[in-house]
Motif scaffolding. Sequence first.
Motif, mmCIF file in Angstrom:
data_model
loop_
_atom_site.group_PDB
_atom_site.id
_atom_site.type_symbol
_atom_site.label_atom_id
_atom_site.label_comp_id
_atom_site.label_asym_id
_atom_site.label_seq_id
_atom_site.Cartn_x
_atom_site.Cartn_y
_atom_site.Cartn_z
ATOM 1 N N SER A 113 0.832 -1.204 0.000
ATOM 2 C CA SER A 113 0.000 0.000 0.000
ATOM 3 C C SER A 113 0.866 1.255 0.000
ATOM 4 O O SER A 113 2.073 1.210 0.244
ATOM 5 N N SER A 114 0.229 2.401 -0.226
ATOM 6 C CA SER A 114 0.951 3.672 -0.253
ATOM 7 C C SER A 114 1.575 3.999 1.090
ATOM 8 O O SER A 114 2.706 4.498 1.155
ATOM 9 N N ASP A 115 0.858 3.724 2.180
ATOM 10 C CA ASP A 115 1.421 4.039 3.494
ATOM 11 C C ASP A 115 2.578 3.096 3.835
ATOM 12 O O ASP A 115 3.531 3.491 4.516
ATOM 13 N N TRP A 116 2.526 1.832 3.356
ATOM 14 C CA TRP A 116 3.665 0.932 3.549
ATOM 15 C C TRP A 116 4.891 1.488 2.832
ATOM 16 O O TRP A 116 5.990 1.531 3.401
ATOM 17 N N HIS A 117 4.712 1.920 1.585
ATOM 18 C CA HIS A 117 5.824 2.502 0.826
ATOM 19 C C HIS A 117 6.358 3.752 1.529
ATOM 20 O O HIS A 117 7.577 3.967 1.574
ATOM 21 N N ALA A 118 5.445 4.569 2.059
ATOM 22 C CA ALA A 118 5.858 5.796 2.734
ATOM 23 C C ALA A 118 6.765 5.487 3.919
ATOM 24 O O ALA A 118 7.821 6.114 4.100
ATOM 25 N N ASN A 119 6.389 4.514 4.719
ATOM 26 C CA ASN A 119 7.207 4.120 5.865
ATOM 27 C C ASN A 119 8.515 3.467 5.426
ATOM 28 O O ASN A 119 9.576 3.699 6.017
ATOM 29 N N GLU A 123 12.167 5.017 6.378
ATOM 30 C CA GLU A 123 13.068 4.220 7.212
ATOM 31 C C GLU A 123 12.828 2.739 6.903
ATOM 32 O O GLU A 123 11.932 2.112 7.476
ATOM 33 N N PRO A 124 13.588 2.169 5.967
ATOM 34 C CA PRO A 124 13.346 0.798 5.507
ATOM 35 C C PRO A 124 13.246 -0.243 6.624
ATOM 36 O O PRO A 124 12.401 -1.136 6.583
ATOM 37 N N THR A 125 14.091 -0.130 7.627
ATOM 38 C CA THR A 125 14.092 -1.144 8.681
ATOM 39 C C THR A 125 12.856 -1.079 9.579
ATOM 40 O O THR A 125 12.624 -1.998 10.369
ATOM 41 N N SER A 126 12.056 -0.024 9.444
ATOM 42 C CA SER A 126 10.846 0.069 10.260
ATOM 43 C C SER A 126 9.790 -0.937 9.816
ATOM 44 O O SER A 126 8.919 -1.318 10.593
ATOM 45 N N VAL A 127 9.885 -1.386 8.562
ATOM 46 C CA VAL A 127 8.925 -2.370 8.060
ATOM 47 C C VAL A 127 9.601 -3.663 7.605
ATOM 48 O O VAL A 127 8.968 -4.707 7.526
ATOM 49 N N VAL A 128 10.891 -3.578 7.291
ATOM 50 C CA VAL A 128 11.678 -4.765 6.920
ATOM 51 C C VAL A 128 12.926 -4.761 7.798
ATOM 52 O O VAL A 128 13.935 -4.125 7.449
ATOM 53 N N PRO A 129 12.881 -5.407 8.949
ATOM 54 C CA PRO A 129 13.945 -5.305 9.955
ATOM 55 C C PRO A 129 15.362 -5.538 9.442
ATOM 56 O O PRO A 129 16.299 -4.868 9.874
ATOM 57 N N ASN A 130 15.548 -6.461 8.523
ATOM 58 C CA ASN A 130 16.897 -6.788 8.045
ATOM 59 C C ASN A 130 17.253 -6.088 6.731
ATOM 60 O O ASN A 130 18.228 -6.461 6.074
#
Length: 230
Positions: A113-119, A123-130
Amino acid sequence: MFAWLEKNPFFFTIAFIVVFSIAGLVQIIPDFRKSSRPIEGLRPLTVLETAGRDVYMKEGCYNCHSQLIREFKSETMRYGMYSLSGEYAYDRPFLWGSKRTGPDLHRIGDKSSSDWHANHMWEPTSVVPNSIMPAYKHLYNKEVDFETAYAEALTQKKVFNVPYDVEGLKTSVKLGSIDEAKEQFKKDAAVVVEEMKNPMTQEAFDNGKITEIVALIAYLNSLGSSRIVK
């Protein structure tokens, strides 16, 4: 004639290559032309999506992400339906990429989603830890280049006959004059800004500024079924 060829291996080989080549071309060219045409329902990119594509290229996203899903089970299970040549009919240049440091993005619009892309972009690690992807916070401040994107879309229309403004064609995207395009550009951006749920981006938009992150997310959202008009 045939007896003479049988006695001369060199000329027999040349004759065989010529005949085989002609037969191959007769078989291959019609199918190649058919598969390279736009798939049914494919629409061109909007001006906002075109601007986002420019950001995608400028930031070098294609260096780490491909847009080409191959016909292997391991690929289709992870990324979705394999890529069809006709899906790239309006893309100049193609952004297939050459390696995958990150995942393939050809169907990313169907998954995130757009909000997932925004986050993720902030800050990439906020949604994909590694994640090893760098943050792209600068995209939240820089205003997007509308004029260049409009010129590109207009060139596609006039030079390559991409179906913009075609009456009665359901896959047509309205381009119109530069003022009409700018108005649609703002409307399309408003949708993405609302979906992003990002106060910083919303504030910029309320002040009349459309930032590069909005255009980039619009482009990423177009990678998938949203470009296929049913």
